[in-house]
Design a protein around this motif. Sequence first.
Motif, PDB file in Angstrom:
ATOM      1  N   HIS A 179      -6.558   3.732  -5.621  1.00 26.05           N
ATOM      2  CA  HIS A 179      -6.410   4.425  -4.339  1.00 26.05           C
ATOM      3  C   HIS A 179      -4.928   4.655  -4.019  1.00 26.05           C
ATOM      4  CE1 HIS A 179      -7.837   5.725  -0.423  1.00 26.05           C
ATOM      5  NE2 HIS A 179      -6.931   4.965   0.161  1.00 26.05           N
ATOM      6  N   ASP A 180      -4.106   3.635  -4.214  1.00 28.46           N
ATOM      7  CA  ASP A 180      -2.670   3.782  -3.946  1.00 28.46           C
ATOM      8  C   ASP A 180      -2.042   4.793  -4.904  1.00 28.46           C
ATOM      9  OD1 ASP A 180      -2.423   1.935  -1.790  1.00 28.46           O
ATOM     10  OD2 ASP A 180      -2.537   0.284  -3.199  1.00 28.46           O
ATOM     11  N   ALA A 181      -2.426   4.736  -6.176  1.00 26.60           N
ATOM     12  CA  ALA A 181      -1.852   5.658  -7.160  1.00 26.60           C
ATOM     13  C   ALA A 181      -2.188   7.112  -6.799  1.00 26.60           C
ATOM     14  CB  ALA A 181      -2.368   5.320  -8.560  1.00 26.60           C
ATOM     15  N   ARG A 182      -3.440   7.326  -6.382  1.00 27.84           N
ATOM     16  CA  ARG A 182      -3.835   8.690  -5.995  1.00 27.84           C
ATOM     17  C   ARG A 182      -3.152   9.120  -4.708  1.00 27.84           C
ATOM     18  NH1 ARG A 182      -7.621  11.054  -8.977  1.00 27.84           N
ATOM     19  NH2 ARG A 182      -8.609   9.710 -10.516  1.00 27.84           N
ATOM     20  N   ASN A 183      -3.004   8.200  -3.772  1.00 31.85           N
ATOM     21  CA  ASN A 183      -2.270   8.531  -2.544  1.00 31.85           C
ATOM     22  C   ASN A 183      -0.832   8.942  -2.868  1.00 31.85           C
ATOM     23  OD1 ASN A 183      -4.428   8.075  -0.861  1.00 31.85           O
ATOM     24  ND2 ASN A 183      -3.651   6.160   0.012  1.00 31.85           N
ATOM     25  N   PHE A 184      -0.230   8.280  -3.847  1.00 34.53           N
ATOM     26  CA  PHE A 184       1.130   8.635  -4.234  1.00 34.53           C
ATOM     27  C   PHE A 184       1.181  10.066  -4.785  1.00 34.53           C
ATOM     28  CE2 PHE A 184       4.405   8.856  -7.578  1.00 34.53           C
ATOM     29  CZ  PHE A 184       5.519   8.737  -6.780  1.00 34.53           C
ATOM     30  N   ARG A 243       9.989  17.058 -16.068  1.00 32.95           N
ATOM     31  CA  ARG A 243       9.562  15.770 -16.611  1.00 32.95           C
ATOM     32  C   ARG A 243       8.174  15.458 -16.070  1.00 32.95           C
ATOM     33  NH1 ARG A 243      11.222  11.373 -15.014  1.00 32.95           N
ATOM     34  NH2 ARG A 243      11.992  12.159 -13.014  1.00 32.95           N
ATOM     35  N   THR A 244       7.418  14.645 -16.823  1.00 35.06           N
ATOM     36  CA  THR A 244       6.111  14.211 -16.350  1.00 35.06           C
ATOM     37  C   THR A 244       6.203  12.747 -15.929  1.00 35.06           C
ATOM     38  OG1 THR A 244       4.992  15.739 -17.811  1.00 35.06           O
ATOM     39  CG2 THR A 244       3.694  13.898 -16.976  1.00 35.06           C
ATOM     40  N   VAL A 245       5.767  12.468 -14.733  1.00 38.36           N
ATOM     41  CA  VAL A 245       5.772  11.099 -14.220  1.00 38.36           C
ATOM     42  C   VAL A 245       4.313  10.660 -14.083  1.00 38.36           C
ATOM     43  CG1 VAL A 245       6.475   9.591 -12.326  1.00 38.36           C
ATOM     44  CG2 VAL A 245       7.897  11.578 -12.953  1.00 38.36           C
ATOM     45  N   ALA A 246       4.026   9.481 -14.597  1.00 36.47           N
ATOM     46  CA  ALA A 246       2.649   8.977 -14.535  1.00 36.47           C
ATOM     47  C   ALA A 246       2.489   8.021 -13.359  1.00 36.47           C
ATOM     48  CB  ALA A 246       2.309   8.259 -15.831  1.00 36.47           C
ATOM     49  N   ALA A 247       1.386   8.162 -12.626  1.00 34.84           N
ATOM     50  CA  ALA A 247       1.009   7.152 -11.629  1.00 34.84           C
ATOM     51  C   ALA A 247      -0.054   6.273 -12.291  1.00 34.84           C
ATOM     52  CB  ALA A 247       0.466   7.814 -10.373  1.00 34.84           C
ATOM     53  N   ARG A 248       0.108   4.970 -12.187  1.00 34.46           N
ATOM     54  CA  ARG A 248      -0.818   4.058 -12.846  1.00 34.46           C
ATOM     55  C   ARG A 248      -1.183   2.933 -11.889  1.00 34.46           C
ATOM     56  NH1 ARG A 248      -1.370   7.711 -15.576  1.00 34.46           N
ATOM     57  NH2 ARG A 248      -1.064   7.968 -17.814  1.00 34.46           N
ATOM     58  N   TRP A 249      -2.266   2.209 -12.216  1.00 35.44           N
ATOM     59  CA  TRP A 249      -2.545   1.031 -11.400  1.00 35.44           C
ATOM     60  C   TRP A 249      -2.931  -0.162 -12.245  1.00 35.44           C
ATOM     61  CZ3 TRP A 249      -6.080   4.818 -12.082  1.00 35.44           C
ATOM     62  CH2 TRP A 249      -7.382   4.454 -12.386  1.00 35.44           C
ATOM     63  N   TYR A 250      -2.413  -1.302 -11.831  1.00 39.72           N
ATOM     64  CA  TYR A 250      -2.615  -2.575 -12.521  1.00 39.72           C
ATOM     65  C   TYR A 250      -2.721  -3.644 -11.441  1.00 39.72           C
ATOM     66  CZ  TYR A 250      -0.022   0.349 -15.887  1.00 39.72           C
ATOM     67  OH  TYR A 250       0.426   1.378 -16.668  1.00 39.72           O
ATOM     68  N   PRO A 251      -3.919  -4.140 -11.186  1.00 45.78           N
ATOM     69  CA  PRO A 251      -4.048  -5.160 -10.133  1.00 45.78           C
ATOM     70  C   PRO A 251      -3.369  -6.463 -10.540  1.00 45.78           C
ATOM     71  CG  PRO A 251      -6.181  -4.710 -11.169  1.00 45.78           C
ATOM     72  CD  PRO A 251      -5.211  -3.767 -11.783  1.00 45.78           C
ATOM     73  N   PRO A 279       0.826  -1.218   0.000  1.00 48.14           N
ATOM     74  CA  PRO A 279       0.000   0.000   0.000  1.00 48.14           C
ATOM     75  C   PRO A 279       0.861   1.269   0.000  1.00 48.14           C
ATOM     76  CG  PRO A 279      -0.779  -1.550   1.682  1.00 48.14           C
ATOM     77  CD  PRO A 279       0.538  -2.074   1.180  1.00 48.14           C
ATOM     78  N   TRP A 280       0.377   2.287  -0.666  1.00 49.27           N
ATOM     79  CA  TRP A 280       1.008   3.606  -0.546  1.00 49.27           C
ATOM     80  C   TRP A 280       0.115   4.448   0.368  1.00 49.27           C
ATOM     81  CZ3 TRP A 280       5.781   5.020  -2.118  1.00 49.27           C
ATOM     82  CH2 TRP A 280       6.142   6.335  -1.837  1.00 49.27           C
ATOM     83  N   PRO A 281       0.571   4.734   1.578  1.00 47.53           N
ATOM     84  CA  PRO A 281      -0.304   5.447   2.514  1.00 47.53           C
ATOM     85  C   PRO A 281      -0.404   6.924   2.176  1.00 47.53           C
ATOM     86  CG  PRO A 281       1.826   5.058   3.516  1.00 47.53           C
ATOM     87  CD  PRO A 281       1.887   4.425   2.150  1.00 47.53           C
ATOM     88  N   GLN A 282      -1.331   7.595   2.835  1.00 51.84           N
ATOM     89  CA  GLN A 282      -1.543   9.022   2.588  1.00 51.84           C
ATOM     90  C   GLN A 282      -0.382   9.833   3.182  1.00 51.84           C
ATOM     91  OE1 GLN A 282      -5.732   9.324   3.745  1.00 51.84           O
ATOM     92  NE2 GLN A 282      -6.293   8.775   1.657  1.00 51.84           N
ATOM     93  N   PRO A 283      -0.224  11.079   2.714  1.00 53.43           N
ATOM     94  CA  PRO A 283       1.009  11.818   3.023  1.00 53.43           C
ATOM     95  C   PRO A 283       1.353  11.900   4.512  1.00 53.43           C
ATOM     96  CG  PRO A 283      -0.470  13.131   1.618  1.00 53.43           C
ATOM     97  CD  PRO A 283      -1.088  11.797   1.758  1.00 53.43           C
TER      98      PRO A 283
END
Lengths: 494, 494
Positions: free
Chosen positions: A226-231, A255-263, A192-196
């Motif tokens: 949820h994890d991607a948005r938390n990141f 630079r642009t970094v993309a957050a993505r999710w793939y279960p 999990p990526w927790p909130q800030p």
Amino acid sequence: MAEELEVGEPLILVSNRGPAQFTVGESGSIEMRRGAGGLVTALSGLTRQLPDECVWVCSAMTDTDIEVARQHEGKPIDLEDGDRWVRVRMVVSEAEAYQRFYSVIANPLLWFLQHDLWNLSRAPNITADIRAAFEDGYLAVNRHFAEVVAEEVERAGGSATVMLHDYHFYLVAPGVRERCPGAFLHHFVHIPWPQPDSWRILPADMRERLVRGLLANDVVAFHTEHDARNFLFTCRQLLDLPVDFDALTVTVDERTVAARWYPISLDVEGFEVLAGSPEVLAYEERLNNSRREFLILRVDRADLSKNILRGFMAFDRMLDLHPDLAGRVTFLALVQPSRGDVDEYADYAERIRRLVADINLKHGHTEWQPVALHFEDNYLQAVAAYRLYDALLVNPVFDGMNLVAKEGPLANRRGGVLILSEHAGAHHELGAFALTVHPFDIDQQADALYEALTMDPQRRQDLHRACVDVVRENDLTKWFRAQLGDISTLRSRS
Amino acid sequence: MAEELEVGEPLILVSNRGPAQFTVGESGSIEMRRGAGGLVTALSGLTRQLPDECVWVCSAMTDTDIEVARQHEGKPIDLEDGDRWVRVRMVVSEAEAYQRFYSVIANPLLWFLQHDLWNLSRAPNITADIRAAFEDGYLAVNRHFAEVVAEEVERAGGSATVMLHDYHFYLVAPGVRERCPGAFLHHFVHIPWPQPDSWRILPADMRERLVRGLLANDVVAFHTEHDARNFLFTCRQLLDLPVDFDALTVTVDERTVAARWYPISLDVEGFEVLAGSPEVLAYEERLNNSRREFLILRVDRADLSKNILRGFMAFDRMLDLHPDLAGRVTFLALVQPSRGDVDEYADYAERIRRLVADINLKHGHTEWQPVALHFEDNYLQAVAAYRLYDALLVNPVFDGMNLVAKEGPLANRRGGVLILSEHAGAHHELGAFALTVHPFDIDQQADALYEALTMDPQRRQDLHRACVDVVRENDLTKWFRAQLGDISTLRSRS
């Protein structure tokens, strides 16, 4: 067997555990066995479909690994894996640096932080020792990996896709990017990526360096939205970076970094072959001979995040509420020992044992022990038990994905019911076809256990069938193909 | 004395502890003494400036409170407070309901959750008992308060401003709004509001009811912008409500609720009178007689959020690093006992005692004990100690505001240095004039202690002076006036 995946250019996989470990056999010869752990199993399933130019960079874990790695003088080793070859580059870290990297920073510091397991009034204490472990352990091992990965990118001609895996390697990407501007860098975070605010447990310099390390990638991937948005939210709150929550991107150093999710999911074909293997069927027969009317199952590593204690409390509560179940149900708990050298884990294992003893004493008698607790590492037995359960309890406190929730239904042969924590990543895919539980709510879990055992047979079958369909549909190839597709799109844009 | 504040309409204050407690004196007569705690002190400072039609609704805490409340048959009581009167309405809760409201739900459940103090692999366990305490304790007491508040609104003619205070009363507003649509409802949360994932420790129905309860107000107020934004973020993530992060509002049931922040402060005038009182000066003389060259001070309730253990660890580390300080420094810790009936608190107090004993044994000798630990409730002595410190350590793990960080500099007479956690609400105002520490970083706190004791005298004085200026400028009247101003604006809009 699935067709070969189109990667488009050389691929370099990086994970701490690799696809194989070496040991010296009885005859004195060097023997190889497949690596353990969910991530390795998943990636190994993939490599069977990857082209030959893929290299897997991993840590040399055993003394024999180190010996084998040294014999090959820093070059990849071609290993036979069934009907394919996999090229492995094993990285030999200095022993003390590795210990600090692994047993001080990655586990427990990052693992605990990302699963919200710290008891904050007492731990962690960030001391000079921790800072030294961060610099001379975590950072040192990560830099070394960055050099090795860069060598492999250069060996491949300077252009390659690098796929880094998990919380061990947040600081690898910057070194690779610097040496190999032509590489496409992709980091998959499996926990999990927790909130800030959770990251504020670390001093500002440490937390910022970790996040900036990840931001040296082109893509940072997670199991859930949820994890991607938390990141992204972490990038904005802790680093004050501009974030686009619609495009799911963050801008850093122009630079642009993309957050993505793939279960992540299973190698369905490989898993089903295993689940029908003679070894598994032999275990199944043995387990079946001792079963009662109902079987509740849990399969977990003995990790604090898995919520093993509350699962037993719920079972205790269910037996209190439904005394008619006495003698008719067994709770089989297959618990793989884990990190016994960490105090918190040794203490947790001891608490589990004591609670099980208490429950067996309270409810059991000479002819019936309600809980069967196996503290052992036996994957084939676990798969056999999957075939037999009426209810599978997967109730983690927090969990990135949890593959037990996918393996269980796929192997099960009894229309067994999945009881699933709303805090498991797998809940996004399977929650609609499971009994959802809140991991802290004992009584609700007790009710779910009872409901699972007494559910209308048709509904059980329907739910089970739906779970299986989801797992089959979202298999490992789909998971990986989605990543390759996004990589191809993002590469063409830049 | 400040001029009377213009409220504009009748005002009803609500807090669990009230401005006075009653006891039976030695002669058998009923005696009154001022209520304890930071919030009561602050609000009491205010009431001296409020018009007479203000009513303060609070819990009857002692047996004598209950007797006095019953004598007045549910009507407000006029109490003399110095040169003013304050009207108090004491609410008598059923004893068991109050115990569950206070000792099961408010403390520890909500307090621990909002300060991130749960050790999640073990606690909390949401059981049928907890749910019963939520319904028959927290909700029942809150509903009773809502009825009493509604009565007071009606007594005032149906239009009034209701100011609810803190985590005890998240479910009061809905009942008041229903009965009194003409009331303006304002809720001030004095403890941190964590990010949405922290609320997932509670089952969905409980967490949603708490947040919806708060949303029955017109304004939900906090000490910091960070808390206000976390609240809005919680509304969006957990309740899927539309939030405007620029206007700082959330829309619910076609109403707009504003999140606001107002950093609470001191009744500067009242505090300075107290700090110069003969009682305080007598304590000061006594403390001064036993002081060494340097005095480090901490003043806290014995709460898990206050980070008392790590403060001592940092002091231990400082003595390790700077043996020249042996015999020259005392760490005076004035710790007010708290919630000794809660296991976690009893254990924490014991750990504090053991750690202090260890440090004194390790570094001390017959002529010098490095740590002087006073486990007692003596506010006047604390204020005396404020006057004398060279370094004041305020290092909470998480803290809504922390008034020690404001009282200390205001009373101090030695150009003492404030060492302040980046996780205290007070850090937003005072961080620039303090030595900022990260509450988990032991070595950094050790360095800050040493830096504070050895700082250039002019810089010490400048920092201290700046802290005092901030506290004087942002005094309690300003805090309250800002709230009344916003209430007036928001009322005129609707």
